[in-house]
Scaffold this motif. Structure first.
Motif, PDB file in Angstrom:
ATOM      1  N   UNK A  10      -5.048   6.764   8.587  1.00 40.85           N
ATOM      2  CA  UNK A  10      -3.845   6.276   7.440  1.00 40.85           C
ATOM      3  C   UNK A  10      -3.660   7.461   6.399  1.00 40.85           C
ATOM      4  N   UNK A  11      -3.889   8.671   6.792  1.00 39.11           N
ATOM      5  CA  UNK A  11      -3.743   9.826   5.576  1.00 39.11           C
ATOM      6  C   UNK A  11      -2.370   9.851   5.479  1.00 39.11           C
ATOM      7  N   UNK A  12      -1.410   9.726   6.357  1.00 45.51           N
ATOM      8  CA  UNK A  12       0.031  10.017   6.191  1.00 45.51           C
ATOM      9  C   UNK A  12       0.553   8.504   6.712  1.00 45.51           C
ATOM     10  N   UNK A  13       1.064   7.981   5.436  1.00 45.26           N
ATOM     11  CA  UNK A  13       1.388   6.580   5.436  1.00 45.26           C
ATOM     12  C   UNK A  13       2.663   6.490   6.113  1.00 45.26           C
ATOM     13  N   UNK A  14       3.482   7.447   6.456  1.00 48.84           N
ATOM     14  CA  UNK A  14       4.913   7.418   7.302  1.00 48.84           C
ATOM     15  C   UNK A  14       4.406   7.484   8.498  1.00 48.84           C
ATOM     16  N   UNK A  15       3.310   7.848   8.870  1.00 46.62           N
ATOM     17  CA  UNK A  15       3.206   8.271  10.332  1.00 46.62           C
ATOM     18  C   UNK A  15       1.508   7.598  10.838  1.00 46.62           C
ATOM     19  N   UNK A  16       1.244   6.539  10.472  1.00 46.87           N
ATOM     20  CA  UNK A  16      -0.003   5.686  10.853  1.00 46.87           C
ATOM     21  C   UNK A  16      -0.425   5.987  12.309  1.00 46.87           C
ATOM     22  N   UNK A  17      -1.780   6.515  12.453  1.00 45.21           N
ATOM     23  CA  UNK A  17      -1.863   6.710  14.058  1.00 45.21           C
ATOM     24  C   UNK A  17      -3.075   5.701  14.308  1.00 45.21           C
ATOM     25  N   UNK A  18      -2.751   4.837  15.248  1.00 46.09           N
ATOM     26  CA  UNK A  18      -3.541   3.861  15.870  1.00 46.09           C
ATOM     27  C   UNK A  18      -3.843   3.957  17.392  1.00 46.09           C
ATOM     28  N   UNK A  19      -5.165   4.274  17.535  1.00 53.67           N
ATOM     29  CA  UNK A  19      -5.289   4.289  19.237  1.00 53.67           C
ATOM     30  C   UNK A  19      -6.155   3.147  19.456  1.00 53.67           C
ATOM     31  N   UNK A  20      -6.093   2.584  20.731  1.00 50.54           N
ATOM     32  CA  UNK A  20      -6.843   1.474  21.184  1.00 50.54           C
ATOM     33  C   UNK A  20      -6.032   0.459  22.136  1.00 50.54           C
ATOM     34  N   UNK A  21      -6.458  -0.631  22.396  1.00 50.84           N
ATOM     35  CA  UNK A  21      -6.004  -1.449  23.272  1.00 50.84           C
ATOM     36  C   UNK A  21      -6.367  -2.845  23.329  1.00 50.84           C
ATOM     37  N   UNK A  22      -5.708  -3.802  23.770  1.00 53.93           N
ATOM     38  CA  UNK A  22      -5.939  -5.170  23.680  1.00 53.93           C
ATOM     39  C   UNK A  22      -6.790  -5.661  24.789  1.00 53.93           C
ATOM     40  N   UNK A  64       0.651  -1.388  -0.087  1.00 58.36           N
ATOM     41  CA  UNK A  64      -0.050   0.043   0.012  1.00 58.36           C
ATOM     42  C   UNK A  64       0.810   1.204  -0.005  1.00 58.36           C
ATOM     43  N   UNK A  65       2.155   1.336   0.221  1.00 59.87           N
ATOM     44  CA  UNK A  65       3.051   2.212   0.741  1.00 59.87           C
ATOM     45  C   UNK A  65       3.088   3.035  -0.515  1.00 59.87           C
ATOM     46  N   UNK A  66       3.230   2.630  -1.838  1.00 60.51           N
ATOM     47  CA  UNK A  66       3.685   3.288  -3.126  1.00 60.51           C
ATOM     48  C   UNK A  66       2.423   3.595  -3.650  1.00 60.51           C
ATOM     49  N   UNK A  67       1.020   3.260  -3.257  1.00 57.22           N
ATOM     50  CA  UNK A  67      -0.087   3.618  -4.018  1.00 57.22           C
ATOM     51  C   UNK A  67      -0.525   4.941  -3.574  1.00 57.22           C
ATOM     52  N   UNK A  68      -1.077   5.898  -4.546  1.00 57.06           N
ATOM     53  CA  UNK A  68      -1.435   7.273  -4.091  1.00 57.06           C
ATOM     54  C   UNK A  68      -2.859   7.439  -4.299  1.00 57.06           C
ATOM     55  N   UNK A  69      -3.670   6.136  -4.601  1.00 57.39           N
ATOM     56  CA  UNK A  69      -4.927   5.996  -5.028  1.00 57.39           C
ATOM     57  C   UNK A  69      -5.815   6.234  -3.652  1.00 57.39           C
ATOM     58  N   UNK A  70      -6.762   7.144  -3.671  1.00 63.27           N
ATOM     59  CA  UNK A  70      -7.585   7.264  -2.311  1.00 63.27           C
ATOM     60  C   UNK A  70      -8.367   5.830  -1.993  1.00 63.27           C
TER      61      UNK A  70
END
Length: 95
Positions: A83-95, A51-57
């Motif tokens: 996932x708007x910035x693929x170099x800095x994906x933000x995930x918030x949650x917990x196990x 997915x990294x090199x793809x620019x498609x929405x």
């Protein structure tokens, strides 16, 4: 969640395997692994490199959906996912 820590190799402290909070490590491994990487769980893995090199929405929407689905398989409860910035994906949650 606590588990073995892998930092290029198993992390050793005091002559034994280091056991620390592993949530971040688990998420990283899940994002990088391909489906089939875990023989016991063949549908587990995001394969983020494709997915990294793809620019498609649509690719980003698929990636967001795939990350959410894969984290849910791993019993991670996602609160927010960006996932708007693929170099800095933000995930918030917990196990």
């Amino acid at each position: 969640m606590k588990d073995f820590i892998i930092d290029e190799d198993l992390l050793i402290q005091g002559g034994d395997f280091a056991i620390k909070d592993s949530d971040q490590q688990n998420i990283e491994h899940l994002l990088l692994s391909q489906k089939g990487s875990y023989k016991e769980f063949p549908i587990l893995g995001v394969g983020i490199k494709k997915y990294i090199n793809s620019s498609e929405a649509t690719s980003r929407l698929r990636l967001e959906n795939e990350i959410d689905k894969q984290l849910s398989y791993d019993k991670f409860h996602v609160k927010t996912l960006d996932v708007n910035d693929l170099q800095n994906i933000k995930i918030d949650g917990n196990y």
